[in-house]
Scaffold this motif. Structure first.
Motif, short mmCIF file in Angstrom:
data_model
loop_
_atom_site.label_atom_id
_atom_site.label_comp_id
_atom_site.label_asym_id
_atom_site.label_seq_id
_atom_site.Cartn_x
_atom_site.Cartn_y
_atom_site.Cartn_z
N MET A 106 0.85 -1.20 0.00
CA MET A 106 0.00 0.00 0.00
C MET A 106 0.88 1.24 0.00
O MET A 106 1.67 1.46 0.92
N ALA A 107 0.78 2.05 -1.04
CA ALA A 107 1.54 3.29 -1.13
C ALA A 107 0.74 4.41 -0.47
O ALA A 107 -0.49 4.48 -0.60
N LEU A 108 1.41 5.29 0.24
CA LEU A 108 0.76 6.38 0.95
C LEU A 108 1.24 7.71 0.41
O LEU A 108 2.44 7.91 0.20
N GLU A 109 0.32 8.64 0.18
CA GLU A 109 0.68 9.99 -0.24
C GLU A 109 1.17 10.77 0.98
O GLU A 109 0.49 10.81 2.01
N VAL A 110 2.36 11.38 0.86
CA VAL A 110 2.92 12.09 2.01
C VAL A 110 2.92 13.59 1.79
O VAL A 110 2.40 14.36 2.58
N ASN A 111 3.49 14.03 0.68
CA ASN A 111 3.68 15.46 0.46
C ASN A 111 3.51 15.78 -1.01
O ASN A 111 4.08 15.09 -1.86
N PRO A 112 2.74 16.81 -1.37
CA PRO A 112 2.52 17.11 -2.78
C PRO A 112 3.79 17.49 -3.53
O PRO A 112 3.84 17.41 -4.75
N ALA A 113 4.84 17.89 -2.82
CA ALA A 113 6.10 18.22 -3.49
C ALA A 113 6.83 16.97 -3.97
O ALA A 113 7.81 17.06 -4.70
N GLY A 114 6.36 15.80 -3.55
CA GLY A 114 6.95 14.56 -4.02
C GLY A 114 8.35 14.31 -3.53
O GLY A 114 9.19 13.78 -4.25
N ARG A 115 8.63 14.65 -2.29
CA ARG A 115 9.98 14.50 -1.76
C ARG A 115 10.19 13.19 -1.00
O ARG A 115 11.30 12.74 -0.84
N VAL A 116 9.11 12.59 -0.49
CA VAL A 116 9.22 11.36 0.31
C VAL A 116 8.09 10.42 -0.09
O VAL A 116 6.95 10.84 -0.25
N SER A 117 8.41 9.14 -0.23
CA SER A 117 7.38 8.13 -0.47
C SER A 117 7.36 7.14 0.69
O SER A 117 8.38 6.87 1.32
#
Length: 270
Positions: A1-12
């Motif tokens: 399960m992938a989780l959205e963390v930050n809209p800047a896409g810096r951490v997955s």
């Protein structure tokens, strides 16, 4: 399960069925250097993980050629300091924002294993040092970099290196900014293991941890987070409090029963 963390896409963050979360810095074009968006993303990741149901262990790594090259000086020069709040203000419990991105791995309730490769300088080294366990590629390049820029380590380094790195060694590395290799890191105190495939080794350790009583793992981490800072009487009582809560609990009985029956344990998550 992938989780959205930050809209800047810096951490997955990806949570596996075994309860192991793969947390990855994903700014590979800049060797995962710390810019304002990376700071914000790491803080968000810490919040997500702290309350994540079913979490049993975390593997922290960097995408691309490096774990983390430290502070992105160009970005900071162009945008100003990432946060104009005075550094002396405690915005995250006992820490400010820069300290929190390293300290939060110690504060998480589950064990964290860092997999380090490529460059790991300055703030990146402090982030890795926040993990409970560090697996480092022998070819990794590492340094306590801050004095090169006329600064001091200020992202929790002094707190995190206590008990890991011998005092005179740490002073020399800090005063000189001398670069050292991953192969040297274990002798110096920064590495738990040296391995040419740190991510695979870290993931294997996390999987092993995930197969243990999760309540006992969390209790052990709480004790580790206190035992260097408190007196003998207090830590002895803390041991007793944790053990009393575990003895006879559903998961503790399952740990014994599964061992006796030679089967995989079926634990209830906290």
């Amino acid at each position: 399960m992938a989780l959205e963390v930050n809209p800047a896409g810096r951490v997955s963050i990806t949570l596996g069925e075994d309860g192991v979360a793969q947390v990855r810095l994903i700014r590979a074009d800049k060797m995962n250097a710390l810019d304002p968006d990376m700071f914000a993303a790491l803080i968000d990741a810490g919040r997500v993980l702290h309350d994540l149901k079913g979490l049993r262990a975390v593997v922290l790594s960097g995408e691309g050629r490096s774990f983390c090259a430290g502070l992105d000086l160009t970005s900071m020069a162009n945008t100003g300091r990432h946060d104009r709040t005075p550094l002396t203000e405690r915005t995250h419990g006992n820490a400010n924002q820069p300290q929190q991105i390293a300290m939060q791995w110690r504060k998480l309730p589950v064990p964290v294993i860092a997999a380090v490769h490529g460059v790991c300088f300055g703030g990146g080294l402090q982030v890795a040092s926040g993990a409970d366990i560090r697996v480092i590629d022998p070819a990794a390049r590492m340094a306590v970099m801050e004095l090169k820029w006329g600064l001091v380590p200020d992202m929790g380094g002094y707190a995190l290196w206590k008990g890991l790195v011998r005092d005179d060694v740490l002073r020399e590395l800090t005063y000189t900014n001398r670069e050292f290799s991953g192969a040297e890191a274990k002798e110096l105190g920064f590495a738990t293991y040296v391995d040419s495939d740190p991510l695979a080794r870290a993931t294997a350790i996390a999987a092993d941890i995930a197969n243990r009583n999760p309540h006992a793992q969390r209790a052990a981490k709480r004790l580790f987070n206190r035992y260097l800072e408190v007196g003998v009487d207090e830590i002895l009582m803390a041991e007793s409090v944790e053990q009393q809560a575990l003895i006879g609990s559903r998961n503790q009985i399952e740990a014994v029963t599964s061992q006796m029956q030679k089967r995989k344990a079926e634990y209830v998550d906290p």
